[in-house]
Every structure is written in structure tokens, then in C-alpha cells.
Design a protein around this motif. Structure first.
Motif, PDB file in Angstrom:
ATOM      1  N   THR A 227       0.827  -1.209   0.000  1.00 26.23           N
ATOM      2  CA  THR A 227       0.000   0.000   0.000  1.00 26.23           C
ATOM      3  C   THR A 227       0.861   1.261   0.000  1.00 26.23           C
ATOM      4  OG1 THR A 227      -1.767  -1.163   1.163  1.00 26.23           O
ATOM      5  CG2 THR A 227      -1.814   1.230   1.250  1.00 26.23           C
TER       6      THR A 227
ATOM      7  N   GLN B 140      -7.458   0.283  -0.554  1.00 29.67           N
ATOM      8  CA  GLN B 140      -7.632  -0.964   0.181  1.00 29.67           C
ATOM      9  C   GLN B 140      -8.912  -0.946   1.013  1.00 29.67           C
ATOM     10  OE1 GLN B 140      -4.117  -2.086   2.328  1.00 29.67           O
ATOM     11  NE2 GLN B 140      -5.062  -3.893   3.205  1.00 29.67           N
TER      12      GLN B 140
ATOM     13  N   ASP C 259      -5.972  -1.805  -4.833  1.00 30.15           N
ATOM     14  CA  ASP C 259      -5.231  -2.280  -3.665  1.00 30.15           C
ATOM     15  C   ASP C 259      -6.049  -3.336  -2.933  1.00 30.15           C
ATOM     16  OD1 ASP C 259      -3.363  -2.555  -1.727  1.00 30.15           O
ATOM     17  OD2 ASP C 259      -3.466  -0.494  -0.971  1.00 30.15           O
ATOM     18  N   GLU C 260      -5.603  -4.567  -3.002  1.00 29.88           N
ATOM     19  CA  GLU C 260      -6.275  -5.700  -2.355  1.00 29.88           C
ATOM     20  C   GLU C 260      -7.773  -5.725  -2.635  1.00 29.88           C
ATOM     21  OE1 GLU C 260      -4.830  -7.664   0.523  1.00 29.88           O
ATOM     22  OE2 GLU C 260      -2.908  -6.641   0.735  1.00 29.88           O
TER      23      GLU C 260
HETATM   24 MG   LIG Z   1      -2.055  -2.836   2.132  1.00 31.21          MG
END
Ligand SMILES: [Mg+2]
Ligand SMILES: Nc1ncnc2c1ncn2[C@@H]1O[C@H](COP(=O)(O)OP(=O)(O)O)[C@@H](O)[C@H]1O
Lengths: 313, 367
Positions: free
Chosen positions: A44, A84, A160-161
Motif C-alpha cells: 500500500t 484498500q 489495492d487488495e
Molecule cells: Mg495494504
């Protein structure tokens, strides 16, 4: 093909903690690039530096050749970002969120209506359009987040994820979506800590404790982990002379019921499989079976990070 | 332009959908105004409980006591023959003051000699002492006049005339202060947490990934919060004048404009706080912190010109100082906007300064 992302020697220090250490990433246009690593690896933080959300302690970033800090507006118009954690307005409805983000990208009026309808259909959000984003289930939220991230038809999508805590059908759906976008020419930078998903990426970089441990296609990563491909042979007879002739390394061998099972390390399994089998047969060894051993990225990752760990020691 | 309008619409929606901010914006000012009117609106006319210590006992002393009672400003709650008892009553707050008539009071008056009475005050309540002191002075003045005629001594009458008078009620006196608090503290603390709230809820991270500038965010919030709080300001002002009986001698429109200027100034200062603070708590504390000098050095309780040069110097930087001056002048003196143009210009200038500073200080980053 040019570079979508050129991140050079990125380092980020929080206080005395080095979260990202000298990371260099070059992402070509039109690929799905996976940034892999366990929680806390620095994925991140790296992404935020690439997007200009964090100022690197040292190093620099260019997106499509544009310096994000200098020409923010021009760069951000080309980028979509799905953070995320869910980051849209929970007290606004699905539709209001999308309309807001369309306007912020300068998409208004009929054009906005059209784009929003398109996204609602595409991401199966139409039935939730009047619902506040805070009242959506996890999966629906993620779909809304993706819709907002692509509202401006970005040339680079950074996610992100996206699949953390999401059920398997939706995970599959997301990867299909990323592939589809890639086929349309969009570059996708995606992070995940699920190693199995990374097979979907064209290129991956393995991150571990702030550094890139390895980089390449999934296949290259696996080769890197073992120094080549693994090939398993089930044979009757002595393979030793031929294996030596080829210069392959025997990793293990065991005999069971007269059949010997040999695991070899070879540079490229698909290239040598046929010729090796032929040579063995010709020397009088009976080849019962010969096949490349599937290696999981997870195994590869563990090998790679373990070795880099021991090297550092 | 489209982006700015979208942000304004978004912030208004968020404000109106958040019950906490709604209570603060809409309910609180109205409640405060009602409380203020209930507490300050009805005046007791200064009927002060006093103790009388008569050490003389002569006929003139009783005439004097009658004059005090007759002035209508006092309620005599106790007579005592000893000064100590009178002082004790003041100590215990049973009486606000003890009026001590000395021995030989009657003889002195009759003989045309000067004498003195002693007023024992409670210094820990300065304003009460002041009221008592004035009332005693008036009563003595009246008595002197009677005595002068009866015992053929002379008398000097002091006549009181006022400008902007004859008397301004407590309600009218403190309206500027209450409006000042409502137009400063409430909008400032409300908007001060707005950006940190976006940071804490992480919506900031997504917002700043769009190609907008810090000016969009700051001006968008200023407009949205202005629109919501202006409605509120109009309601409060209208309520005070129409329902609570606050009198306004100057043009109501001008008073509204001065209020609007303070409102915008407070919002701009709040935005500056918001731009530089890291979290909501910090922002909230900062706005309270900024409010304190406004309370002390803007003429809430007494004109800053009568305080120390330090206070005066601070006051000159505070928007509240100019607001109180302008507001009072229009409300109580009947001036117009043209007469307070300088104060208004300074208020507008400060608002602009805070706004530009907020735009420059707001970093579009997540650290
Ligand atoms: Mg992360
Ligand atoms: N703002 C911050 N301040 C201090 N430490 C941070 C901050 N952001 C991240 N970190 C730390 O940096 C490391 C990397 O975090 P992160 O980039 O979020 O990892 P990942 O995304 O791979 O899980 C973690 O140990 C995290 O605790």
C-alpha cells in the motif's frame, strides 16, 4: 509499448521505520501487474507513493512519463484508484457517489448519465442505486468502489487488495474484469496477498519487508525460486548417464515397486521434455511417465523470501 | 465549475444527513437564543437586599432609612444595632451590602455639618457591588435634597442625560455577544472537523485522487457550510427580533450583512484549522482555543480599550472585535453599514486571508 509506471528507487521512512526500501518498478502499458506480498510488506505504501498520495523519502515516480507531483491534474485524469479500505461516502447513495466522481472528473450532464447507467449495469449495481453506500454488503461495496475507480475510463487502474475478504465468485469476477480491461488496453496494477490469484497476472513483483524480492512473469518467478523448472520422471533403468550428459541436477529419487521416481531441475521443462525422454528411451531406459511438476507461487515465494532473508543475515 | 458545484452539493447533503451536525447547526442556536432571552429578557429592576446598621437612632436617621426604602432599589432584609452583624450578613450573602449610619448622624445633619455613611460591599461580586454603589449614591442624592430643604443646607443635584439612551436593556446589551458566540464558535468548530473527518473516514484518499485542487475542496466546503449556516443565522436573528423582543435601531438588513461577514470569516478560520490539523479532536480543540481570545479581548464584557495595551493589541487581530463593534453600533446606536464600513472591510479581509491560507496549507496527501 511505453511504460505506464516508472518508479525508481522508492524509499519511504515512517519515523525510524523503513516501510519501503529502494523499490524500483517498471510497469509496461497494457499488462496486469501484480504486487504480491504478505500484510505489512509495503504494498500500500508503494502504491500511495506511485499515486502521489505519499511523498517518497527518496526516489521518483512517473506515470505515463508524467511527474505526478508536478502535473497532478494531467496524470490523475489517466488514473483510476481503488483503495484498500472502502473510501466512498457512506452517507451518499450508490448513484450519488458515482455522479459525484463523474463530476470531479469533468463528466457531466448526459454523458454522465450514460456512463453511470453503464457502470450500474456492468457491475450489477442497478438495484442498489438509491441505497446509501454505508448500507451495502461487503461485496456490493467493492463493486461500487471499482465502478467509481473506472468512472473516468482510466488508462491505468490501480487496485489495492480488491479481493481481500471477498467471496470466491466475486474474486473470480474481479479477475475477469481486470483481464477484460487489460484486453481493452488498460494497465492494471493490483496488489494481493493471495498468492494463488497472482497466476492471473502478466507480471508480478514479490514484496517482502519493504523490498522487491523477485520480479517477472509467474513462470519466471517460479524458475527463479528453484533455479529452473522441476521435471518428474517415472522410469525403469538407470538414467544417470543421460541426465549427466544433459547436465541436469537430480533433486531427489526414490524407487517404489521397481519404478524409480526422479525429480530433475531443468532450465525449461517444455523445451527439454521431449528430447530427454527420447534420449532416455534410446539408451534403453523405459520411461513410464514424464511431466513438469506444477509449482505454486506460494512455494516459490517462500523459497525466495527465505533465501533473501538468509542472504541478509 | 461542475466539480465545485458537485462538491458543494455533496457537502450540503452530508451536513443535512448527519444528525450530530444538524443538532449543532439548527437546534443549538435557537435553544441558546431562547435561553438567553429567558435569562436576560426580564429584569428585576435592581431590587437589592441590604442590611441597615443604625448606630444613630435619631429622627433624621429614620428619615434617611425611609428614603432608601422609598428609592425602590432596595429591599431591607435586616436591621441591626452593631456594624459587625451587618458585615456578617454581607459575608454570608444574606445581604448584598450593609449600610452603616454612624452615631451623631442626626445631630450633624441638623447642625448643617458634614457626615458620612459607610456602605459595606462584597468585593468578590464586582458587578453587584457596582450596582449597589450606584443605587446608594442615588438614594443619598435624593435624601440630601430633602434634607437640604428641611434643614436649610445646600444641595447640588446631578442630572443624568445619555446619548443612545435613556437606557439599554440587558437583553439588547448582550445580543451582540450571544450572536457573536453563535456566529463564531458554532460554524468554526463545525467546519474545523470537516476535512479531518474525511481523512479519518478515508474518503479523503479517494477524493484527492481526482484531478481537483485544494481550492476546490476548501471553497466547496465554505460554500456548502455557508449556505446551511446562513439559513440558521437568519432564523436566529429573526427569532431574536420578532419573538424575543430584541430591539434594533439601525437597518436590519445591515445588521444581517455584518452577521454574514462574521459567519464567513468564522468558516474561513475553521477551514484553516481544518487544513492543518491531523484529526478531528485536534481540530475541535484548536477551534475552542481560538475562541478564547475572542471571548476575552473582543469587548464581550467590557471595551478592550479599557483593558491592558496587550489585550487591545490582540483584540485588533480578532474578527470578533470588529463584529462586536459594528453590530453594537448598528443595533444600539442606529448606525448603518456605511458607518461601520471599516470594520466590515477588515472582517472581509480577514476572511479572505484565512481562506487563501487554508487553500495553501491543505496538502493533497494522506500522510
Ligand atoms: Mg495494504
Ligand atoms: N502512515 C504510517 N505511519 C507509520 N507506519 C506505517 C504507515 N503506513 C504504513 N505503515 C507501516 O508500514 C508497513 C507497510 O505497510 P503497508 O504498505 O500498508 O503494507 P501492505 O499494504 O503490504 O500490507 C507496515 O508495517 C505498516 O505498519
Amino acid at each position: 509499448m511505453g511504460l505506464a509506471i516508472e518508479a525508481v528507487n522508492l524509499t519511504k521512512v515512517f519515523g525510524i521505520f523503513k516501510a519501503v526500501n529502494n523499490v524500483t518498478l517498471k510497469v509496461e502499458e497494457g499488462v496486469i501487474f501484480g504486487l504480491l506480498g504478505p500484510n505489512g510488506a509495503g504494498k500500500t505504501t508503494t502504491i500511495r507513493m506511485i499515486l502521489g498520495l505519499l511523498k517518497p523519502t527518496s526516489g521518483y515516480v512517473k506515470v505515463f512519463g508524467i511527474d505526478v507531483t508536478r502535473e497532478r491534474k494531467r496524470a490523475l485524469n489517466l488514473v483510476g484508484y481503488m483503495p484498500q479500505q472502502f473510501s466512498l461516502y457512506e452517507d451518499l447513495t450508490v448513484e450519488e457517489n458515482l455522479r459525484l466522481y463523474a463530476s470531479l472528473y469533468g463528466i457531466n450532464g448526459l454523458e454522465a448519465e450514460k456512463r453511470i447507467r453503464e457502470l450500474l449495469d456492468e457491475l450489477m449495481l442497478a438495484e442498489y442505486r438509491k441505497r446509501p453506500a454505508g448500507k451495502l454488503s461487503g461485496g456490493t461495496r467493492q463493486r461500487l468502489a471499482l465502478a467509481a475507480a473506472v468512472v473516468n475510463r482510466p488508462r491505468l487502474l490501480v487496485v489495492d487488495e480488491p479481493t481481500a475478504g471477498v467471496d470466491p465468485p466475486l474474486r473470480r469476477y474481479f479477475w475477469e474484469k481486470f483481464r477484460k480491461l487489460r484486453d481493452e488496453g488498460v494497465t492494471v496494477l493490483v496488489t494481493t496477498h493471495y498468492m494463488d490469484e497472482a497466476e492471473n497476472c502478466d507480471k508480478i513483483a514479490l514484496m517482502s519487508r519493504g523490498s522487491v524480492a523477485a520480479e517477472g512473469s509467474p513462470l519466471e518467478i517460479k524458475r527463479l525460486a528453484y533455479g529452473g523448472d522441476l521435471l518428474e520422471l517415472e522410469i525403469v533403468g538407470n538414467p544417470q548417464p543421460i541426465v549427466e550428459e544433459f547436465g541436469f541436477k537430480v533433486l531427489s529419487s526414490e524407487t517404489r515397486g521397481g519404478v524409480e521416481k526422479v525429480t530433475l531441475l531443468v532450465p525449461d521443462a517444455s523445451l527439454v521434455l521431449a528430447s530427454l525422454t527420447r534420449a532416455l528411451e534410446r539408451s534403453g531406459v523405459k520411461v513410464v511417465r514424464a511431466y513438469p511438476v506444477p509449482v505454486s507461487l506460494e512455494d516459490a515465494f517462500i523459497r525466495l523470501t527465505a533465501s533473501s532473508y538468509s542472504l541478509k543475515r | 465549475m461542475g466539480a465545485l458545484m458537485a462538491l458543494v452539493a455533496k457537502d450540503i447533503k452530508q451536513l443535512l444527513r448527519d444528525p450530530r451536525s444538524l443538532v449543532m447547526v439548527l437546534l443549538m442556536p435557537i435553544l441558546v437564543m431562547f435561553m438567553f432571552a429567558a435569562g436576560y429578557g426580564e429584569e428585576r429592576g435592581g431590587v437589592v437586599p441590604v442590611a441597615v446598621v443604625n448606630l444613630d437612632g435619631g429622627v433624621v436617621s429614620w428619615q434617611f432609612i425611609e428614603a432608601i426604602r422609598g428609592s425602590g432599589n432596595f429591599r431591607i432584609v435586616g436591621f441591626s444595632p452593631a456594624k459587625e452583624i451587618g458585615i456578617e450578613m454581607v459575608r454570608k450573602s444574606e445581604a448584598y451590602a450593609a449600610i452603616v449610619i454612624p452615631q451623631g448622624f442626626s445631630d450633624s445633619i441638623i447642625a448643617g455639618k458634614s457626615t458620612r455613611i459607610v456602605v459595606v460591599l462584597d468585593a468578590s461580586y464586582a458587578t453587584v457591588s457596582e450596582i449597589v454603589w450606584q443605587a446608594v449614591a442615588i438614594a443619598v442624592q435624593q435624601f440630601t435634597k430633602i434634607a437640604a430643604e428641611q434643614y436649610s443646607t445646600f444641595n447640588i443635584d446631578v442630572m443624568r442625560e445619555t446619548v443612545y439612551g435613556p437606557k439599554v436593556s440587558n437583553l439588547d446589551t448582550f445580543t451582540s455577544v450571544v450572536m457573536g458566540v453563535l456566529l463564531h464558535l458554532v460554524p468554526m468548530s463545525l467546519i474545523a472537523v470537516s476535512i479531518s473527518r474525511e481523512r479519518e473516514r478515508r474518503t479523503f484518499e479517494q477524493l484527492i485522487m481526482t484531478p481537483i485542487t485544494s481550492a476546490h475542496i476548501v471553497i466547496g466546503k465554505l460554500l456548502a457550510y455557508s449556505i446551511v449556516t446562513v439559513v440558521d443565522m437568519l432564523v436566529t436573528l429573526g427569532l431574536s427580533v420578532l419573538l424575543l423582543g430584541v430591539s434594533v435601531r439601525g437597518p436590519l438588513m445591515d445588521l444581517t450583512l455584518v452577521s454574514l461577514l462574521l459567519l464567513v470569516c468564522s468558516l474561513s478560520l475553521g477551514l484553516l484549522i481544518s487544513a492543518v490539523s491531523r484529526n478531528q479532536l485536534q481540530a475541535y480543540q484548536a477551534s475552542i482555543f481560538f475562541f478564547i481570545p475572542s471571548m476575552l479581548f473582543s469587548g464581550f464584557f467590557m471595551p478592550v480599550e479599557l483593558l491592558s495595551p496587550f489585550a487591545h493589541a490582540i483584540g485588533k487581530f480578532l474578527p470578533m472585535y470588529y463584529f462586536i463593534r459594528a453590530f453594537k453600533s448598528i443595533q444600539l446606536r442606529g448606525w448603518t453599514l456605511a458607518d461601520v464600513a471599516q470594520d466590515c472591510a477588515i472582517l472581509a479581509g480577514e476572511a479572505l486571508f484565512f481562506l487563501v491560507a487554508a487553500i495553501r496549507m491543505l496538502r493533497l496527501r494522506v500522510e
